[in-house]
Design an enzyme around this catalytic site. Structure first.
Site, PDB file in Angstrom:
ATOM      1  N   LYS A 113       0.822  -1.218   0.000  1.00 35.62           N
ATOM      2  CA  LYS A 113       0.000   0.000   0.000  1.00 35.62           C
ATOM      3  C   LYS A 113       0.856   1.268   0.000  1.00 35.62           C
ATOM      4  O   LYS A 113       0.399   2.313  -0.437  1.00 35.62           O
ATOM      5  CB  LYS A 113      -0.978  -0.027   1.161  1.00 35.62           C
ATOM      6  CG  LYS A 113      -2.049  -1.088   0.939  1.00 35.62           C
ATOM      7  CD  LYS A 113      -3.153  -1.066   1.964  1.00 35.62           C
ATOM      8  CE  LYS A 113      -4.239  -2.073   1.612  1.00 35.62           C
ATOM      9  NZ  LYS A 113      -3.779  -3.483   1.755  1.00 35.62           N
TER      10      LYS A 113
HETATM   11  C1  LIG Z   1      -4.384  -4.561   1.078  1.00 33.08           C
HETATM   12  C2  LIG Z   1      -3.620  -5.818   0.954  1.00 33.08           C
HETATM   13  C3  LIG Z   1      -4.005  -6.837   0.048  1.00 33.08           C
HETATM   14  C4  LIG Z   1      -5.252  -6.739  -0.809  1.00 33.08           C
HETATM   15  O1  LIG Z   1      -5.124  -5.771  -1.821  1.00 33.08           O
HETATM   16  P1  LIG Z   1      -6.431  -5.210  -2.595  1.00 33.08           P
HETATM   17  O2  LIG Z   1      -5.920  -4.058  -3.368  1.00 33.08           O
HETATM   18  O3  LIG Z   1      -7.382  -4.787  -1.506  1.00 33.08           O
HETATM   19  O4  LIG Z   1      -6.962  -6.307  -3.425  1.00 33.08           O
HETATM   20  C5  LIG Z   1      -3.212  -7.967  -0.047  1.00 33.08           C
HETATM   21  N1  LIG Z   1      -2.110  -8.120   0.728  1.00 33.08           N
HETATM   22  C6  LIG Z   1      -1.714  -7.176   1.619  1.00 33.08           C
HETATM   23  C7  LIG Z   1      -0.507  -7.429   2.450  1.00 33.08           C
HETATM   24  C8  LIG Z   1      -2.452  -5.988   1.765  1.00 33.08           C
HETATM   25  O5  LIG Z   1      -2.057  -5.073   2.649  1.00 33.08           O
END
Ligand SMILES: *Cc1c(COP(=O)(O)O)cnc(C)c1O
Length: 468
Positions: A113
């Site tokens: 993120k």
């Molecule tokens: C947010 C997240 C996901 C999922 O990603 P999306 O964009 O919501 O599909 C997967 N793995 C981790 C470690 C995350 O923080």
């Protein structure tokens, strides 16, 4: 480039207008009016660009209301080796023949993120300064999103962050990450309750329109187009590093943000073969891609798993893909998401000719992974391939293996580092994961956190007091 709502609202908007907005006024999600096309000659020119310049080239196709020199500077300031740990920013590592891991998790909070949120922080600061405005970001987190937002917004002028989290329910590492931030514009609110209580508070405050306007309340949730757009860049970077004609990507998925960026990259003409969507036990999306049925889960039906960032009951970005799947028919998208889904909790495209295109025309395939699969995958990857992967990445790797195609490299997106989810690593390997040096001892740093009851009025009073 202008942006439209998936539900057909007549307004067309420029990038900076939607940057600080969440949903479109009709409840839809914003998408660009069309996907800019990138031809083979352009791909050749982009190959070998440093990551921040590649980001500038791609972003400038989507942003026409920030001067090029400013956008270039924002990209250069965001994607640095100091912040993301390596010169490649998103280095690709070979696991075995035909199978690669792309590291998206070497940013400040060790989860993917950061890739988008760090850009968002700099875009917000830029745009708020230009308008002479301030913004108070209110959010709810059970872990990754909240810390990524705080590390992106810390010290930024014109922005305050109020992040609610369920008191005592995040992992010790995640609590330490967030609560040790000492920046005056970051406010950790530990709520006496569960994650749903936090989310309800955020919703209630956002629905209090007078309060929202007076205190300029905004969000940074995953439906923000700018976050999605930022994520498109690393698909290009992964493709270039794999040096093949065509590449498949496997993506651990929750809210469909990460893989939706892959869909956008593919629509732009990046030679992606398949987009392999991996879920954990919360298999809303796997069910859709297997059957055409999209059925949101109740809270009681949502499992708490060892890949918690994928524990979703509905996928907030999914409407964007359905809009494209239905040939951008906004009336049908609106009927499904604004009428049928709220009324019945599901819709079924299984018999619709469009559904067959999900695989053929859009390249989507899917699969599901369980706790036992994660543990087995973490162990196998460590013992045989000498790589330690986190629980989410393990879900991606497990499902990727079911969809390997001869001659097409499969790139699995690494979405977090193992240290964030240490308990399962210990279960699988009998040892603690390694911890990057800058996180040594963060559990013992002084903490800045305010405990509040699960009470909307108390949260509002707290925010108002900080805004003078
Ligand atoms: C947010 C997240 C996901 C999922 O990603 P999306 O964009 O919501 O599909 C997967 N793995 C981790 C470690 C995350 O923080």
């Amino acid at each position: 480039m202008l942006y439209v709502s998936t539900r057909g609202h007549p307004d067309r908007k420029h990038f900076c207008e939607i940057l600080l907005e969440g949903l479109a006024p009709d409840g839809g999600l914003y998408l660009p009016e069309h996907y800019p096309q990138v031809d083979a000659a352009t791909l050749d020119q982009w190959r070998g660009l440093p990551y921040h310049e590649l980001a500038f080239e791609i972003l400038s196709l989507y942003i026409d209301d920030i001067p090029a020199a400013d956008l270039r500077a924002i990209c250069a300031k965001t994607y640095t080796p100091e912040v993301f740990g390596t010169k490649a920013i998103v280095p690709l590592r070979k696991l075995e023949d035909g199978l690669y891991l792309q590291a998206l998790s070497n940013g400040p909070t060790l989860a993917f993120k950061d890739m988008a949120m760090q850009l968002l922080g700099n875009l917000f600061e830029y745009e708020l300064a230009r308008r002479g405005e301030e913004l108070n970001i209110l959010g709810a987190t059970s872990g990754d999103t909240g810390s990524a937002a705080e590390y992106a917004m810390r010290g930024k002028k014109g922005v305050r962050v109020f992040m609610t989290s369920p008191r005592g329910r995040m992992s010790p590492f995640q609590q330490a990450q967030m609560f040790s931030l000492q920046d005056a514009n970051i406010h950790n609110l530990a709520i006496e309750g569960v994650f749903d209580d936090c989310q309800d508070i955020v919703k209630a405050v956002s629905n209090d329109l007078a309060f929202k306007r007076r205190y300029r309340i905004g969000t940074v949730n995953s439906i923000n187009w700018a976050r999605l757009m930022a994520q498109v860049v690393y698909y290009f970077a992964g493709y270039f590093q794999a040096s093949a004609q065509k590449v498949d990507f496997a993506v651990p998925s929750g809210n469909f943000g990460n893989i939706c960026a892959g869909h956008v990259a593919r629509m732009m003409g990046l030679p992606i073969g398949r987009l392999v969507l991996a879920t954990n036990e919360n298999d809303v999306l796997d069910e859709f891609f297997r059957t055409g049925v999209y059925r949101v889960r109740s809270g009681a039906d949502t499992h708490e798993t060892s890949s918690p960032s994928m524990d979703i009951s509905k996928a907030s970005n999914f409407e964007r893909f359905v809009f494209d799947l239905l040939g951008r028919d906004a009336a049908r998208t609106r009927a499904l998401f604004a009428d049928e889904l709220p009324r019945t909790g599901r819709f079924d495209l299984g018999r619709d000719p469009a559904f067959a295109q999900a695989r053929e025309r859009f390249g989507f395939v899917s699969g599901k992974s369980t706790h036992a699969d994660r543990v087995a995958t973490i162990r196998d990857t460590w013992e045989r391939l000498h790589a330690m992967v986190d629980t989410h990445t393990a879900d991606g790797l497990k499902v990727a293996r079911q969809h390997l195609q001869p001659g097409v490299p499969m790139v699995v997106l690494e979405t977090a580092l193992p240290v964030k989810f240490a308990a399962t690593i210990v279960e699988a390997l009998g040892r603690e994961p390694e911890r990057p040096a800058r996180f040594e001892g963060i559990e013992s740093l002084p903490r800045r956190v305010t405990v509040l009851p699960a009470d909307v009025a108390r949260v509002q009073t707290y925010i108002a007091a900080q805004c003078g």
